[in-house]
Motif scaffolding. Sequence first.
Motif, PDB file in Angstrom:
ATOM      1  N   ARG B  86       0.817  -1.204   0.000  1.00 26.80           N
ATOM      2  CA  ARG B  86       0.000   0.000   0.000  1.00 26.80           C
ATOM      3  C   ARG B  86       0.863   1.271   0.000  1.00 26.80           C
ATOM      4  O   ARG B  86       0.590   2.231  -0.720  1.00 26.80           O
ATOM      5  CB  ARG B  86      -0.885  -0.010   1.247  1.00 26.80           C
ATOM      6  CG  ARG B  86      -1.838   1.157   1.335  1.00 26.80           C
ATOM      7  CD  ARG B  86      -2.361   1.312   2.745  1.00 26.80           C
ATOM      8  NE  ARG B  86      -1.261   1.623   3.656  1.00 26.80           N
ATOM      9  CZ  ARG B  86      -1.373   1.664   4.978  1.00 26.80           C
ATOM     10  NH1 ARG B  86      -2.511   1.373   5.551  1.00 26.80           N
ATOM     11  NH2 ARG B  86      -0.338   1.963   5.724  1.00 26.80           N
ATOM     12  N   GLN B  87       1.898   1.262   0.827  1.00 30.38           N
ATOM     13  CA  GLN B  87       2.699   2.465   1.015  1.00 30.38           C
ATOM     14  C   GLN B  87       3.378   2.941  -0.271  1.00 30.38           C
ATOM     15  O   GLN B  87       3.379   4.123  -0.567  1.00 30.38           O
ATOM     16  CB  GLN B  87       3.801   2.235   2.053  1.00 30.38           C
ATOM     17  CG  GLN B  87       3.407   2.410   3.494  1.00 30.38           C
ATOM     18  CD  GLN B  87       2.621   3.650   3.786  1.00 30.38           C
ATOM     19  OE1 GLN B  87       1.401   3.648   3.695  1.00 30.38           O
ATOM     20  NE2 GLN B  87       3.299   4.724   4.156  1.00 30.38           N
ATOM     21  N   ILE B  90       1.215   4.792  -2.947  1.00 37.02           N
ATOM     22  CA  ILE B  90       0.607   6.020  -2.416  1.00 37.02           C
ATOM     23  C   ILE B  90       1.661   7.080  -2.154  1.00 37.02           C
ATOM     24  O   ILE B  90       1.489   8.251  -2.508  1.00 37.02           O
ATOM     25  CB  ILE B  90      -0.226   5.694  -1.157  1.00 37.02           C
ATOM     26  CG1 ILE B  90      -1.494   4.972  -1.604  1.00 37.02           C
ATOM     27  CG2 ILE B  90      -0.578   6.962  -0.392  1.00 37.02           C
ATOM     28  CD1 ILE B  90      -2.465   4.680  -0.514  1.00 37.02           C
ATOM     29  N   LYS B 180      -4.856  10.784  -6.486  1.00 37.91           N
ATOM     30  CA  LYS B 180      -4.759  10.769  -5.023  1.00 37.91           C
ATOM     31  C   LYS B 180      -6.047  10.296  -4.373  1.00 37.91           C
ATOM     32  O   LYS B 180      -6.048   9.781  -3.266  1.00 37.91           O
ATOM     33  CB  LYS B 180      -4.436  12.184  -4.539  1.00 37.91           C
ATOM     34  CG  LYS B 180      -3.068  12.250  -3.932  1.00 37.91           C
ATOM     35  CD  LYS B 180      -2.845  13.602  -3.320  1.00 37.91           C
ATOM     36  CE  LYS B 180      -1.431  13.995  -3.602  1.00 37.91           C
ATOM     37  NZ  LYS B 180      -1.252  15.404  -3.711  1.00 37.91           N
ATOM     38  N   PRO B 184      -6.302   5.148  -3.309  1.00 37.38           N
ATOM     39  CA  PRO B 184      -6.666   4.496  -2.045  1.00 37.38           C
ATOM     40  C   PRO B 184      -7.928   3.653  -2.186  1.00 37.38           C
ATOM     41  O   PRO B 184      -8.044   2.597  -1.556  1.00 37.38           O
ATOM     42  CB  PRO B 184      -6.894   5.671  -1.090  1.00 37.38           C
ATOM     43  CG  PRO B 184      -6.093   6.771  -1.652  1.00 37.38           C
ATOM     44  CD  PRO B 184      -6.155   6.599  -3.132  1.00 37.38           C
ATOM     45  N   ARG B 188      -7.598  -0.249  -1.022  1.00 42.64           N
ATOM     46  CA  ARG B 188      -8.201  -0.704   0.231  1.00 42.64           C
ATOM     47  C   ARG B 188      -8.849  -2.085   0.131  1.00 42.64           C
ATOM     48  O   ARG B 188      -8.638  -2.918   1.010  1.00 42.64           O
ATOM     49  CB  ARG B 188      -9.184   0.341   0.749  1.00 42.64           C
ATOM     50  CG  ARG B 188      -9.404   0.219   2.245  1.00 42.64           C
ATOM     51  CD  ARG B 188      -9.801   1.527   2.860  1.00 42.64           C
ATOM     52  NE  ARG B 188      -8.792   2.559   2.714  1.00 42.64           N
ATOM     53  CZ  ARG B 188      -9.081   3.866   2.577  1.00 42.64           C
ATOM     54  NH1 ARG B 188     -10.317   4.260   2.546  1.00 42.64           N
ATOM     55  NH2 ARG B 188      -8.121   4.743   2.471  1.00 42.64           N
TER      56      ARG B 188
END
Lengths: 477, 271
Positions: B86-87, B90, B180, B184, B188
């Motif tokens: 995830r990191q 993003i 942006k 996410p 998710r």
Amino acid sequence: MIEIRNLTKSYRVQNGRHCVFKDISLSLPDGANIGIIGPNGAGKSTFLRLLGGIDHPDSGEIRSSKSFSWPLGLKGGFINHMTGRQNCRVICNLYGLPPRAIKGKLGEIKELSGIGDYFEEPVKYYSSGMGGRLGFALSMAFDFDYFLIDEITSVGDAHFKRIAKEALESKARQSRVIMVSHSVSDLRKFCDMAILMRDGELTVFDSLDQAVDEYLGTVVSEMPSASEVSLDDSIQELGLETITLPTSVSTPLAQITEGLETLRHRLTDTVNPPEIDESEFHHALGQAYATLGDTKSARRHFSLSSQVDPHFLKPLLKLAKIAASDGDAKSLEQALTAAETLHPENADVLTLRIERLLATGQAADALEYCQRGLTQHPKRHAFWHFRARACQALNQPGEALAATIEALRLAPNNQKYLRTLGMLYAEAGEFASAQMAYEKIRLLKHQNPPKPPPEPSLEGVAKTINKLLSETSRSNA
Amino acid sequence: MEAFETKIHRQSAWQIQRSVVFGIFIRELENRFGRYALGYLWAPLEPLVYVIVLSLVRGRFAAGDIGGISPVVFFASGVLGYIFFRQIPITSLSCVESNQGLFNYQRVKPADIFVARFILESLIILFVAVLLFPLLLGVGQDFTINDPLRLFAVLATFLVFVAGLGLTCTALGPLWIEAKKVLPLLIRPMFFISGIFFPLVSVPVALRSYLTWNPVLHALELTRDAAFVGYNLAPEVSFSFLFWCAVISFAFGLSVYRLLRIKIVTSGTIR
């Protein structure tokens, strides 16, 4: 050797593309310090960005085995929320300075930049000059073959300029500069040869003076050639200018005054208060009084207007102007501060501020405001002229001259600017050029003889009053 | 230590690359942790909370192992893998935006910032793992390392896969502002379908084909199998699938970056 081949560069603008350079080819020899001159928007900064490799041409190439610094401009190229020290450490790291050497270097950078304790503050609190100075001091930590300098010398004070010159001279053995400046005197200090950039054309000159002559020549050539009239005659003629005061009060004026009185009574009528936009109303009334020359009443109405609507800029400006002509420093400062809180970048606000600073002899601050004015309103020639006056007060005749010329480029027939130009030339001992300037003023005066000083435009005032009268009577009825 | 070459044009490409990545790494490190009171302690907090919550929930409903290993160890490996996945994309989205001032320096390119961030994020996860797993051993959650070499190979492949996504995001971030918001939303749901809190063997065979298109699931399953003795690996899990996903993702990322590398720095610049 810097080889530029078939360079084309354009930018996307709102409608299509704006082409800065089209198919430019030239080569610059090694070992020369190069000055770049030309009008605003000619692409000087773009050229430096291309050389520095932080912008890319649409086509064509720039070839050189030399290293270039980043363009040292007003904007430092820093990360805003980090302090000057943190930023400098990051950039020393980027350029491979070993960590144990960095601490010492940071001390030197702080010293050279002359920004003192601001070094430990986030960059976002810096003035435009401070960012530029720090960037310059930082770049001196490295041995670039070329330092690309974009106008930073124009913001620094005399002290910083001297230090910058010393720093560059200490590097003169291995480094050269390529610099953009509006200040011919600065260019003269640093540069051997010059590029004149105009209308997408780049011309290389072997000496700076040739380029300057060519550039200034276009301004001077627009003036008529010098005739047999002597300089003294011209100056005397100019000196004879006097201001005649408006003529005496006439009958329509009395009627207007009466009308104003009626209005005042209606306004103070608490039984049937008129329904009007009070702020606008007082502003109009103030204007009427100001035109009539009754500054006391005008001031009262303008301040009422701004009391009713504190976000209304116009009455504040009027108040400041009246206070300025009355020499009332306290009220001027009050009105101006209020206006600045509302619209700090408004051209009129900046103008008043600069005038005030110049009047009180704070030329260095005035220069900062001029810079701000010019970034916000690049087409306002008045700011160039203010800049010239500030530079003159700071004893920088070269810069003053360059600024005056810039003002004249935008407003070629402005007699005030021409007069400054003539005076600057005369002070520099260039009497022939001075004479040309005065000659042009004479010619302009001849073409458009000075109009008699305007009478208070009674018709306008009468109209305003009538409008106000009808508005109040309608709401009363 | 070698002498610093003050003559900028004599620095080699390798020297330049190394200094730039190092410089940005230090800046990113300060940026990430410098502003908070407890600094580096925040990094292990998020995975710890996830692992504790998942373990508590699981403890209420069932006992015993998951897929042949202790539930806490199972969750810990899944959560760390997910956080890493995830990191990277993003944080990559804002590579250009949050370092705008640095593009004033010719040698700094968006890819350098991506590389520095990638290294930083990887080190954070590694640091948390090195902290977490001995801690689990200490509190009696037993496990035995199965095949270190294979573990290394699987993790390296996963890293390449995520790096490809990160590069794509580095290039798209400045050009597509909505990314942006969108990214996410895309990431998710991966928490629920990537085998973070369930092993593939516990999924009915008929449903497995719906889950096995997801390379993250393969990566987590393969990692557990290589890391822990006794893990029940589902037969549908395939290293070659993960490998090809990594190749495609990385090639895609490199191409997108290469195509847009100038545009992303100059976009929004006037004069």
